[in-house]
Design a protein around this motif. Structure first.
Motif, PDB file in Angstrom:
ATOM      1  N   ALA A 257       0.833  -1.209   0.000  1.00 61.19           N
ATOM      2  CA  ALA A 257       0.000   0.000   0.000  1.00 61.19           C
ATOM      3  C   ALA A 257       0.866   1.257   0.000  1.00 61.19           C
ATOM      4  O   ALA A 257       0.589   2.223  -0.727  1.00 61.19           O
ATOM      5  CB  ALA A 257      -0.924  -0.009   1.214  1.00 61.19           C
ATOM      6  N   ALA A 258       1.924   1.255   0.818  1.00 61.44           N
ATOM      7  CA  ALA A 258       2.814   2.411   0.877  1.00 61.44           C
ATOM      8  C   ALA A 258       3.479   2.659  -0.474  1.00 61.44           C
ATOM      9  O   ALA A 258       3.551   3.803  -0.953  1.00 61.44           O
ATOM     10  CB  ALA A 258       3.871   2.196   1.955  1.00 61.44           C
ATOM     11  N   THR A 259       3.937   1.590  -1.120  1.00 64.07           N
ATOM     12  CA  THR A 259       4.602   1.714  -2.419  1.00 64.07           C
ATOM     13  C   THR A 259       3.629   2.208  -3.486  1.00 64.07           C
ATOM     14  O   THR A 259       3.959   3.103  -4.279  1.00 64.07           O
ATOM     15  CB  THR A 259       5.182   0.351  -2.834  1.00 64.07           C
ATOM     16  N   ALA A 260       2.436   1.635  -3.515  1.00 64.67           N
ATOM     17  CA  ALA A 260       1.429   2.062  -4.491  1.00 64.67           C
ATOM     18  C   ALA A 260       1.052   3.523  -4.267  1.00 64.67           C
ATOM     19  O   ALA A 260       0.859   4.290  -5.225  1.00 64.67           O
ATOM     20  CB  ALA A 260       0.204   1.163  -4.395  1.00 64.67           C
ATOM     21  N   TRP A 261       0.970   3.932  -3.011  1.00 63.42           N
ATOM     22  CA  TRP A 261       0.669   5.341  -2.688  1.00 63.42           C
ATOM     23  C   TRP A 261       1.764   6.252  -3.226  1.00 63.42           C
ATOM     24  O   TRP A 261       1.483   7.286  -3.835  1.00 63.42           O
ATOM     25  CB  TRP A 261       0.533   5.485  -1.177  1.00 63.42           C
ATOM     26  N   TYR A 262       3.021   5.851  -3.032  1.00 57.31           N
ATOM     27  CA  TYR A 262       4.147   6.674  -3.486  1.00 57.31           C
ATOM     28  C   TYR A 262       4.100   6.865  -5.001  1.00 57.31           C
ATOM     29  O   TYR A 262       4.366   7.965  -5.510  1.00 57.31           O
ATOM     30  CB  TYR A 262       5.475   6.034  -3.080  1.00 57.31           C
ATOM     31  N   LEU A 270      -8.025   6.955  -1.693  1.00 59.15           N
ATOM     32  CA  LEU A 270      -6.876   6.575  -0.886  1.00 59.15           C
ATOM     33  C   LEU A 270      -5.658   7.441  -1.200  1.00 59.15           C
ATOM     34  O   LEU A 270      -4.874   7.773  -0.312  1.00 59.15           O
ATOM     35  CB  LEU A 270      -6.523   5.101  -1.111  1.00 59.15           C
ATOM     36  N   GLN A 271      -5.526   7.807  -2.464  1.00 64.32           N
ATOM     37  CA  GLN A 271      -4.357   8.568  -2.887  1.00 64.32           C
ATOM     38  C   GLN A 271      -4.278   9.933  -2.215  1.00 64.32           C
ATOM     39  O   GLN A 271      -3.190  10.459  -1.971  1.00 64.32           O
ATOM     40  CB  GLN A 271      -4.363   8.725  -4.414  1.00 64.32           C
ATOM     41  N   GLN A 272      -5.433  10.504  -1.905  1.00 65.90           N
ATOM     42  CA  GLN A 272      -5.436  11.847  -1.328  1.00 65.90           C
ATOM     43  C   GLN A 272      -5.111  11.849   0.173  1.00 65.90           C
ATOM     44  O   GLN A 272      -4.903  12.901   0.769  1.00 65.90           O
ATOM     45  CB  GLN A 272      -6.778  12.521  -1.559  1.00 65.90           C
ATOM     46  N   LEU A 273      -5.042  10.661   0.778  1.00 62.90           N
ATOM     47  CA  LEU A 273      -4.685  10.558   2.195  1.00 62.90           C
ATOM     48  C   LEU A 273      -3.178  10.758   2.392  1.00 62.90           C
ATOM     49  O   LEU A 273      -2.384  10.552   1.471  1.00 62.90           O
ATOM     50  CB  LEU A 273      -5.063   9.188   2.745  1.00 62.90           C
ATOM     51  N   ASP A 277      -2.148   8.182   7.387  1.00 64.42           N
ATOM     52  CA  ASP A 277      -3.591   7.947   7.443  1.00 64.42           C
ATOM     53  C   ASP A 277      -3.968   6.715   6.628  1.00 64.42           C
ATOM     54  O   ASP A 277      -4.856   5.944   7.022  1.00 64.42           O
ATOM     55  CB  ASP A 277      -4.347   9.175   6.927  1.00 64.42           C
ATOM     56  N   LEU A 278      -3.299   6.525   5.497  1.00 66.11           N
ATOM     57  CA  LEU A 278      -3.553   5.332   4.688  1.00 66.11           C
ATOM     58  C   LEU A 278      -3.194   4.073   5.472  1.00 66.11           C
ATOM     59  O   LEU A 278      -3.993   3.122   5.550  1.00 66.11           O
ATOM     60  CB  LEU A 278      -2.734   5.393   3.401  1.00 66.11           C
ATOM     61  N   LEU A 279      -2.007   4.061   6.052  1.00 61.82           N
ATOM     62  CA  LEU A 279      -1.559   2.869   6.776  1.00 61.82           C
ATOM     63  C   LEU A 279      -2.399   2.598   8.015  1.00 61.82           C
ATOM     64  O   LEU A 279      -2.524   1.446   8.446  1.00 61.82           O
ATOM     65  CB  LEU A 279      -0.081   3.010   7.140  1.00 61.82           C
ATOM     66  N   ALA A 280      -2.999   3.645   8.570  1.00 58.58           N
ATOM     67  CA  ALA A 280      -3.901   3.466   9.715  1.00 58.58           C
ATOM     68  C   ALA A 280      -5.148   2.691   9.314  1.00 58.58           C
ATOM     69  O   ALA A 280      -5.817   2.090  10.168  1.00 58.58           O
ATOM     70  CB  ALA A 280      -4.282   4.817  10.300  1.00 58.58           C
ATOM     71  N   LYS A 310     -11.060  -7.876  -3.349  1.00 50.96           N
ATOM     72  CA  LYS A 310     -11.362  -6.483  -3.732  1.00 50.96           C
ATOM     73  C   LYS A 310     -10.622  -5.499  -2.828  1.00 50.96           C
ATOM     74  O   LYS A 310     -10.079  -4.502  -3.301  1.00 50.96           O
ATOM     75  CB  LYS A 310     -12.866  -6.244  -3.645  1.00 50.96           C
ATOM     76  N   LYS A 311     -10.599  -5.788  -1.532  1.00 47.26           N
ATOM     77  CA  LYS A 311      -9.932  -4.872  -0.598  1.00 47.26           C
ATOM     78  C   LYS A 311      -8.414  -4.916  -0.769  1.00 47.26           C
ATOM     79  O   LYS A 311      -7.743  -3.872  -0.735  1.00 47.26           O
ATOM     80  CB  LYS A 311     -10.322  -5.219   0.839  1.00 47.26           C
ATOM     81  N   VAL A 312      -7.865  -6.123  -0.960  1.00 49.75           N
ATOM     82  CA  VAL A 312      -6.425  -6.244  -1.181  1.00 49.75           C
ATOM     83  C   VAL A 312      -6.028  -5.513  -2.462  1.00 49.75           C
ATOM     84  O   VAL A 312      -5.014  -4.802  -2.503  1.00 49.75           O
ATOM     85  CB  VAL A 312      -6.003  -7.726  -1.237  1.00 49.75           C
ATOM     86  N   ALA A 313      -6.839  -5.669  -3.499  1.00 49.93           N
ATOM     87  CA  ALA A 313      -6.564  -4.986  -4.768  1.00 49.93           C
ATOM     88  C   ALA A 313      -6.605  -3.466  -4.583  1.00 49.93           C
ATOM     89  O   ALA A 313      -5.745  -2.742  -5.089  1.00 49.93           O
ATOM     90  CB  ALA A 313      -7.562  -5.422  -5.822  1.00 49.93           C
ATOM     91  N   LYS A 314      -7.572  -2.996  -3.855  1.00 50.90           N
ATOM     92  CA  LYS A 314      -7.704  -1.555  -3.642  1.00 50.90           C
ATOM     93  C   LYS A 314      -6.499  -0.994  -2.889  1.00 50.90           C
ATOM     94  O   LYS A 314      -5.981   0.079  -3.238  1.00 50.90           O
ATOM     95  CB  LYS A 314      -8.988  -1.259  -2.856  1.00 50.90           C
ATOM     96  N   TYR A 315      -6.039  -1.718  -1.889  1.00 51.76           N
ATOM     97  CA  TYR A 315      -4.924  -1.226  -1.077  1.00 51.76           C
ATOM     98  C   TYR A 315      -3.561  -1.423  -1.749  1.00 51.76           C
ATOM     99  O   TYR A 315      -2.607  -0.704  -1.438  1.00 51.76           O
ATOM    100  CB  TYR A 315      -4.904  -1.914   0.282  1.00 51.76           C
TER     101      TYR A 315
END
Length: 506
Positions: A257-262, A270-273, A277-280, A310-315
């Motif tokens: 999730a952290a890598t995808a966010w970066y 999720l991207q706007q977090l 906050d995302l990792l929380a 679906k949730k794993v894919a989203k994160y």
């Protein structure tokens, strides 16, 4: 006259032979068993001028009969503008591998010099070093130790002049427990020679170095009667605390999730977090939903499996089909290849901010580690220049960034248990873990899991702490994290020093 001329020729010849013999001997690539070279320096740390000495040298490892078996290369920084060092902490620093030199933290993290890199840690030319304004040398002296076959450290021949066999070397040096045993002996000698027995002592290790210092904490207590005040685990390995099966698979998701966010690969909400906050959101899902789902294996219900996918894919930034096709369990190597496949890039293993280009866009794993090639750009020329030209350590030995220490004996790894026991026996001992959120080799959530499992009783959790950074395995390469991570070490040291008349008791 003829006799005198002949005699002169003989003398000149003898001198020449002697000279060339000396020159030939001086160019032999043999380690110096016991030596040191000291130079004086000054720098500014957090705006304050600091004077210090830098001692580079070698110190032997001895067997039980007192015969040198190896020579270890070290660099020792000691602040000189203070009156008394008996209360001044000593930080003993190791890198990992196993088989890695101490170069990484030496010229990029805690020492008085850091690499000439940009603010995100990417290589710049000309290669070299610059002052580190955030070094912890203001609060602690530091010795960087190179284990056998790393840096300029080498195995020595025996009394008969023969090198030990590969199997003998393995028993002596190249394994979890052999490594800890001989390094504890070496540390004891170093502390004695440098009159540091009264100083508070701290161990810091990076990557496999965390296994090393976790084991050393108890080994120093048991065999050297030396008690340390703190252990700092930078990008820690499992230290013998197993993370297998569903736990191993689930623990990857927060890193994904952290890598995808970066890389801006997440859905917009999720991207706007912020990353924190995302990792929380991701961490509770990982422990409370994803881990139990993986534990059910092939007997998970279809509806639950679809919902988790679906949730794993989203994160993670992957598609639902990719998650399902991997039975909810996505390997690191597949993620590094897949996340940015549509952009024709791979992401780095040790730091997923780094991008790579493969021969083919197709495939299930990257061709190479994008971050490591970038780091070797900077570190190799810098350490060779710095030791020789600034610290005046001159040798024809090759500086081994990575030395030959394999096969490494990983059996009977109880270093995590030993660290817990060392803490229990020593009320002064505190532990801090430091991790980069974009590290895929020793991911940050694995580090948290290790911290949670280190003391199952929970009775010592007030002496355990975790710090995370928006970078990778070597979080200190990013300038903001260089500042924050050093300050975290500075705070850890200062807060873990006992107050006046504070006894070591429960």
């Amino acid at each position: 006259m003829k006799y005198k001329a002949r005699k002169l020729v003989v003398i000149v010849y003898a001198v020449c032979v002697s000279f060339f013999a000396m020159a030939e001997e001086s160019y032999e690539r043999k380690p110096i068993i016991d030596s040191k070279q000291t130079s004086k320096h000054s720098t500014k740390i957090n705006g304050k001028k600091i004077k210090y000495t830098a001692t580079t040298g070698t110190q032997p490892v001895w067997d039980e009969e007192g015969t040198p078996t190896a020579s270890l290369f070290y660099t020792y920084y000691q602040r000189t503008d203070i009156d008394n060092n008996t209360k001044r902490p000593l930080l003993i620093s190791f890198n990992g591998g196993p088989g890695s030199a101490s170069v990484w933290m030496h010229v990029a993290y805690t020492g008085p010099k850091v690499l000439n890199v940009d603010d995100e840690g990417y290589p710049l030319q000309p290669y070299g070093v610059k002052s580190n304004p955030y070094s912890i040398l203001d609060v602690a002296d530091i010795v960087f130790v190179n284990p056998v076959n790393t840096g300029y450290s080498r195995v020595l021949p025996d009394k008969e002049g023969k090198m030990p066999s590969k199997e003998q070397q393995k028993k002596m040096f190249f394994g979890v427990n052999a490594d800890v045993k001989y390094l504890a002996d070496w540390i004891s000698t170093f502390v004695t020679r440098n009159n540091r027995w009264r100083s508070p002592k701290y161990l810091i290790g990076e990557s496999y170095g965390t296994t090393r210092v976790s084991g050393l904490a108890l080994e120093l207590q048991r065999r050297q009667w030396m008690y340390v005040n703190g252990v700092i685990l930078v990008s820690p390995t499992d230290i013998g605390i197993k993370r297998e099966g569903p736990v191993k698979a689930a623990n990857r998701l927060p890193y994904f999730a952290a890598t995808a966010w970066y890389h801006k690969a997440l859905p917009e909400d999720l991207q706007q977090l912020t990353l924190n906050d995302l990792l929380a959101q991701v961490e509770p899902f990982t422990v409370n939903e994803y881990l139990p789902a993986l534990a059910k294996g092939g007997f998970i219900g279809d509806e639950e499996k679809q919902d988790i996918a679906k949730k794993v894919a989203k994160y993670s930034g992957l598609s639902v089909d990719e998650v399902l096709n991997n039975n909810l369990d996505i390997e690191n190597s597949y993620f590094w290849k897949e996340l940015l496949r549509s952009r024709k890039f791979t992401v780095g293993r040790l730091d997923s901010r780094y991008l790579g280009i493969d021969e083919k866009v197709s495939g299930s794993r990257p061709d190479y580690n994008a971050e490591l090639t970038s780091w070797l750009h900077s570190f190799t020329p810098a350490i060779n220049y710095y030791l020789r030209e600034e610290l005046n350590y001159v040798t024809d030995l090759k500086y081994n960034m990575f030395g030959n220490v394999h096969p490494w004996d990983r059996t009977k790894n109880k270093t995590g248990q030993n660290l817990r026991l060392a803490m229990a026996q020593n009320p002064y001992l505190n532990v801090m873990l430091q991790s980069g959120y974009f590290d895929g080799a020793t991911n940050y959530f694995d580090a948290k899991y290790t911290m949670w499992q280190l003391d199952p009783s929970g009775l010592m959790k007030d002496r355990l702490s975790f710090k995370g950074y928006e970078s990778g395995h070597m979080m200190y390469l990013r300038r903001q994290d260089l500042q924050e991570a050093n300050q975290d070490i500075r705070d850890f040291i200062q807060q873990s020093l006992p107050t006046a008349n504070q006894a070591a008791k429960y």
